[in-house]
Design a protein around this motif. Structure first.
Motif, mmCIF file in Angstrom:
data_model
loop_
_atom_site.group_PDB
_atom_site.id
_atom_site.type_symbol
_atom_site.label_atom_id
_atom_site.label_comp_id
_atom_site.label_asym_id
_atom_site.label_seq_id
_atom_site.Cartn_x
_atom_site.Cartn_y
_atom_site.Cartn_z
ATOM 1 N N GLU A 137 99.723 -28.985 50.575
ATOM 2 C CA GLU A 137 101.060 -29.059 49.196
ATOM 3 C C GLU A 137 101.019 -29.830 49.080
ATOM 4 O OE1 GLU A 137 105.785 -27.327 48.570
ATOM 5 O OE2 GLU A 137 104.101 -27.509 51.041
ATOM 6 N N ILE A 138 100.606 -29.957 46.953
ATOM 7 C CA ILE A 138 100.608 -31.152 46.599
ATOM 8 C C ILE A 138 101.976 -32.031 46.415
ATOM 9 C CG2 ILE A 138 100.827 -31.692 43.866
ATOM 10 C CD1 ILE A 138 98.948 -29.752 43.147
ATOM 11 N N ASN A 139 102.087 -32.970 46.691
ATOM 12 C CA ASN A 139 103.020 -34.363 46.597
ATOM 13 C C ASN A 139 103.684 -33.875 47.976
ATOM 14 O OD1 ASN A 139 102.548 -35.479 43.948
ATOM 15 N ND2 ASN A 139 103.162 -33.918 43.496
ATOM 16 N N VAL A 140 103.070 -33.623 48.931
ATOM 17 C CA VAL A 140 103.725 -33.471 50.774
ATOM 18 C C VAL A 140 102.965 -33.602 51.506
ATOM 19 C CG1 VAL A 140 104.643 -31.554 52.102
ATOM 20 C CG2 VAL A 140 105.372 -31.037 49.531
ATOM 21 N N LYS A 166 97.594 -35.207 60.431
ATOM 22 C CA LYS A 166 98.469 -35.037 59.434
ATOM 23 C C LYS A 166 98.903 -36.549 58.572
ATOM 24 C CE LYS A 166 103.178 -32.856 58.790
ATOM 25 N NZ LYS A 166 104.283 -31.719 59.287
ATOM 26 N N ASP A 167 99.245 -36.575 57.512
ATOM 27 C CA ASP A 167 99.731 -37.292 56.839
ATOM 28 C C ASP A 167 101.076 -36.761 55.726
ATOM 29 O OD1 ASP A 167 98.519 -36.596 54.122
ATOM 30 O OD2 ASP A 167 96.696 -37.261 54.967
ATOM 31 N N ASN A 168 101.031 -37.760 54.905
ATOM 32 C CA ASN A 168 101.820 -37.738 53.475
ATOM 33 C C ASN A 168 101.848 -37.942 52.745
ATOM 34 O OD1 ASN A 168 102.621 -39.912 54.050
ATOM 35 N ND2 ASN A 168 104.337 -40.458 54.020
ATOM 36 N N GLY A 169 100.372 -37.723 52.235
ATOM 37 C CA GLY A 169 99.737 -38.403 51.329
ATOM 38 C C GLY A 169 99.658 -37.564 49.308
ATOM 39 N N ILE A 170 99.106 -37.550 49.177
ATOM 40 C CA ILE A 170 98.732 -36.543 47.000
ATOM 41 C C ILE A 170 99.073 -35.319 47.730
ATOM 42 C CG2 ILE A 170 98.568 -38.959 46.242
ATOM 43 C CD1 ILE A 170 95.679 -37.785 45.661
ATOM 44 N N GLY A 171 97.889 -34.882 49.293
ATOM 45 C CA GLY A 171 97.935 -33.665 49.088
ATOM 46 C C GLY A 171 97.122 -32.737 47.345
ATOM 47 N N ASN A 223 90.115 -41.207 54.678
ATOM 48 C CA ASN A 223 91.001 -40.095 53.641
ATOM 49 C C ASN A 223 92.635 -40.451 53.603
ATOM 50 O OD1 ASN A 223 89.469 -38.071 51.813
ATOM 51 N ND2 ASN A 223 91.100 -36.905 52.747
ATOM 52 N N SER A 224 92.566 -40.353 54.518
ATOM 53 C CA SER A 224 94.426 -40.456 54.650
ATOM 54 C C SER A 224 94.969 -41.215 53.632
ATOM 55 C CB SER A 224 95.286 -40.191 55.790
ATOM 56 O OG SER A 224 95.108 -38.698 56.046
ATOM 57 N N LEU A 225 94.472 -42.758 54.433
ATOM 58 C CA LEU A 225 94.733 -43.888 53.546
ATOM 59 C C LEU A 225 94.703 -44.179 51.765
ATOM 60 C CD1 LEU A 225 93.638 -46.676 56.578
ATOM 61 C CD2 LEU A 225 95.680 -45.893 55.939
ATOM 62 N N LYS A 226 93.341 -43.173 51.816
ATOM 63 C CA LYS A 226 92.656 -43.539 50.373
ATOM 64 C C LYS A 226 93.806 -42.838 49.349
ATOM 65 C CE LYS A 226 88.701 -43.400 49.658
ATOM 66 N NZ LYS A 226 87.059 -42.949 49.931
ATOM 67 N N TYR A 227 94.221 -41.286 49.464
ATOM 68 C CA TYR A 227 95.166 -40.458 48.857
ATOM 69 C C TYR A 227 95.826 -40.637 49.497
ATOM 70 C CZ TYR A 227 90.274 -38.786 48.040
ATOM 71 O OH TYR A 227 89.019 -38.957 47.923
ATOM 72 N N SER A 228 96.878 -41.806 49.751
ATOM 73 C CA SER A 228 97.893 -42.074 49.974
ATOM 74 C C SER A 228 98.901 -42.019 48.199
ATOM 75 C CB SER A 228 98.517 -43.335 50.665
ATOM 76 O OG SER A 228 98.644 -44.668 50.074
ATOM 77 N N LYS A 229 100.540 -41.837 48.396
ATOM 78 C CA LYS A 229 101.108 -41.764 47.440
ATOM 79 C C LYS A 229 101.235 -43.349 47.327
ATOM 80 C CE LYS A 229 104.144 -38.278 48.595
ATOM 81 N NZ LYS A 229 105.179 -37.660 48.815
ATOM 82 N N GLU A 230 101.242 -43.622 45.532
ATOM 83 C CA GLU A 230 101.550 -45.237 45.377
ATOM 84 C C GLU A 230 103.141 -45.246 45.774
ATOM 85 O OE1 GLU A 230 100.880 -47.071 40.968
ATOM 86 O OE2 GLU A 230 100.200 -45.663 41.032
ATOM 87 N N GLY A 231 103.389 -45.989 45.895
ATOM 88 C CA GLY A 231 104.914 -46.737 46.114
ATOM 89 C C GLY A 231 105.497 -45.629 47.464
ATOM 90 N N LEU A 232 104.536 -45.336 48.269
ATOM 91 C CA LEU A 232 105.101 -44.968 49.686
ATOM 92 C C LEU A 232 104.415 -45.081 50.611
ATOM 93 C CD1 LEU A 232 107.732 -43.211 51.071
ATOM 94 C CD2 LEU A 232 106.117 -41.235 50.815
ATOM 95 N N ASP A 253 97.126 -53.391 54.743
ATOM 96 C CA ASP A 253 96.747 -53.420 53.516
ATOM 97 C C ASP A 253 97.690 -52.398 52.486
ATOM 98 O OD1 ASP A 253 96.191 -54.592 50.191
ATOM 99 O OD2 ASP A 253 95.081 -52.911 50.252
ATOM 100 N N LYS A 254 97.340 -51.220 53.340
ATOM 101 C CA LYS A 254 98.500 -50.180 52.928
ATOM 102 C C LYS A 254 99.743 -50.400 52.977
ATOM 103 C CE LYS A 254 95.461 -47.854 49.761
ATOM 104 N NZ LYS A 254 95.897 -46.701 48.888
ATOM 105 N N GLY A 255 99.863 -51.123 54.536
ATOM 106 C CA GLY A 255 101.122 -50.734 55.463
ATOM 107 C C GLY A 255 101.759 -49.282 56.058
ATOM 108 N N ALA A 256 100.259 -49.050 56.345
ATOM 109 C CA ALA A 256 100.806 -47.338 57.451
ATOM 110 C C ALA A 256 101.607 -47.555 58.187
ATOM 111 C CB ALA A 256 98.843 -47.100 57.051
#
Length: 596
Positions: A581-584, A528-533, A486-495, A456-459
């Motif tokens: 880190e926020i947004n990283v 490690k993830d690339n979420g909203i941090g 947790n990483s899927l839930k707090y991923s960045k919108e559009g990424l 669903d998230k295209g992760a």
């Protein structure tokens, strides 16, 4: 300094004193020989020959007597002692003949008198030795010492006799040629004898003073040690006791009395007196165990109660073992220490354990309620919501639809919360069975379970090298489910989310509980993830139960997911860290102990 150390050494001083005494004896014998050489050579030879014969007879009788006595000591055969009075009579006859031979020689009379004294003393030693050997309670140490003393005295007596005889023969040979020389030499010998005697007296007196000073210092140190030991007994709350099995004498330390709540030495140490302070229910048991140990020499370890004069109860542990003292007597020594506080704490702990068991039972009931009873009406709510949405949603007003959507969302949140509560309780109460687990296979199973959310998230999930570890499998599975969710839930919108899971080497400066850790102690697994941090200052807060960061209404959660992760890692004697880190994005580091 070295000479002073040698002088203070008792063995060295005894050796030196022995040598000096031998020298004095030698000079004295030379002096005596020189005086005797002034008599006529012919009379000296005749008297010396006959005297030598009689003296050898005396020594022979002494040797026979000594041999018979030793034979008696070994065999206890009274026949070896049968002729001892007859031999004493033979010695009296020998001394009469010797006295006649030396009647005109005052110096020889003196020697014979001295020899008579030595013989009398030797017989006194025989009597003492015989009495010791016939004693009903023979003291082997005292008997050996008396035999050694007798042997040494016999040897010294023989030396005295033989020196006299040999000196007489030498003086006869050289009397005529060296009379004047010996007279002058005798004066020198006498002078040396006096000087050496005075030197020995001086050294002995000085050494005695040194030994007295050392003895005083040792005595003071022993007093200090005894005082320190008594103080240590007070501080540690124990007292010692002992009983001499030969004399049946008891000894109690001062603090032993204090354990009973009485003043030191307030009563005579005895078994009867101490039994008065033991709880009536414990008296027979303690008495029997103690008396049995005195006959079997088996160490004891007993716990019982003292009843103090004020009525208080005191729980004590008493341990005792056996040893021998310097006299070879068997002694039982023991130690009593106060266990009242420990006993009370043990009772409290048992009560706490009972409460804990009750709490666990209640927790189990709560789990059952959460797992079944609470979820059952919730499932019915969700079921009726689904039916209304599929059949009657069009008949509901626009505002009603909004309320209806909030009902569905709240029901889903409630179900998630109940599931998380059950998972958290499982980490506390669940069976902790450790087994070898391949983390790669476990992660594959987790990804398969979360595949709908991942698609669903295209992760994208990147899995690196992972070890096989000894863990509680279902808990570690729950750990990775929570972290990946947790990483899927707090991923960045559009990424599209990108999650990496791999094993890393522990850095040299890695610290836990103020101690440096290494790869020898822990496995390090990184998620490690690339979420909203989030801000790093909240790195500890996120693992606290029911704590959530302000992430906006679109990021829902119960505040239990990461708390469950921390509990699982704690169960494996490990720890978990996060760097964000926020947004990283965020990087969770899991450390699992290798020593489980």
């Amino acid at each position: 300094m070295k000479l002073l150390k040698l002088y203070k050494n008792s063995q060295v001083f005894k050796l030196a004193l022995g040598i000096a005494i031998i020298v004095v004896g030698y000079i004295a014998s030379v002096f005596y020989t020189q005086m005797r050489s002034l008599d006529s050579s012919v009379d000296l030879i005749n008297n010396a020959t006959e005297t030598q014969l009689e003296l050898e007879k005396v020594l022979s009788i002494i040797s026979i007597y000594e041999t018979n006595l030793r034979s008696y000591i070994i065999t206890k055969d009274e026949s070896y002692l049968a002729d001892r009075f007859m031999r004493r009579g033979e010695i009296e006859s020998n001394f009469k003949r010797i006295n006649k031979l030396v009647a005109n020689n005052p110096a020889r009379v003196k020697d014979v008198k001295r020899l008579r004294e030595l013989i009398d003393y030797r017989f006194a030693l025989f009597r003492e030795t015989l009495l010791l050997s016939k004693s009903t309670l023979p003291n082997s140490v005292a008997l050996k010492d008396k035999l050694r003393e007798s042997n040494e005295f016999t040897e010294s007596m023989k030396n005295f006799v033989y020196k006299t005889i040999n000196a007489e023969g030498d003086k006869v040979k050289i009397h005529n040629d060296n009379h004047q020389f010996e007279l002058q030499y005798s004066i020198i010998s006498a002078f040396l004898l006096v000087i050496l005697s005075l030197l020995i007296l001086f050294l002995s007196f000085n050494k005695m003073n040194v030994d007295i000073d050392e003895l005083k210092k040792t005595n003071d140190e022993l007093k200090f040690l005894n005082h320190s030991f008594n103080e240590a007994e007070k501080i540690a709350g124990f007292g010692h006791w002992k009983i001499n099995l030969e004399t049946n004498k008891y000894t109690f330390s001062n603090n032993f009395y204090r354990l009973l709540g009485v003043e030191p030495q307030s009563f005579v140490p005895s078994l009867e007196n101490i039994l008065k302070y033991i709880h009536p229910d414990d008296v027979e048991y303690v008495k029997q165990m103690h008396l049995d140990s005195l006959s079997t020499y088996i160490p004891t370890s007993l716990m019982y109660r003292f009843v103090l004069p004020n009525g208080d109860l005191k729980y004590v542990m008493s341990v005792g073992s056996f040893t021998t003292n310097g006299k070879g007597e068997m002694v039982k020594t023991g130690l009593n220490y106060d266990m009242t506080d420990q006993f009370k704490k043990t009772v409290e702990l048992e009560e706490s354990n009972k409460e804990l068991i009750s709490i666990n039972e209640e927790l189990e009931s709560f789990n059952n309620i959460v797992s079944h009873d609470l979820q059952e009406p919730l499932r019915k709510i969700q079921m009726f919501v689904s039916r209304i949405e599929s059949e009657d949603i069009d008949s509901i007003s626009a505002q009603g639809k909004v309320y209806f959507a909030k009902i569905r969302t709240s029901a889903n949140k409630m179900q998630t919360l109940l599931i998380d509560l059950v998972n958290y309780s499982r980490t506390i109460k669940g069976d902790k069975v450790f087994e070898e687990t391949n983390l790669r296979e476990l992660i594959d199973h987790v990804i398969d379970e979360l595949s709908p959310d991942i698609e669903d998230k295209g992760a994208k999930i990147n899995i690196g090298t992972l070890p096989t570890v000894k863990v509680i499998s279902f808990q570690i599975e729950q750990l990775f489910i929570n972290l990946i969710s947790n990483s899927l839930k707090y991923s960045k919108e559009g990424l599209a989310p990108e999650i990496s899971i791999l094993s890393k080497k522990i850095e040299e400066n890695e610290v836990f509980n103020n101690e440096i850790i290494s790869d020898e102690d822990y496995y390090k697994i990184v998620v490690k993830d690339n979420g909203i941090g989030f801000k790093q200052e909240y790195a500890e807060k996120i693992f606290v139960l029911f704590q959530r960061l302000e992430t906006g209404s679109k990021y829902s959660g119960t505040g239990l997911g990461l708390a469950i992760c921390k509990r699982i890692v704690d169960n494996h004697d490990g720890f978990i860290k996060v760097v964000s880190e926020i947004n990283v994005g965020s990087e969770f580091s899991i450390f699992l102990s290798k020593k489980v």
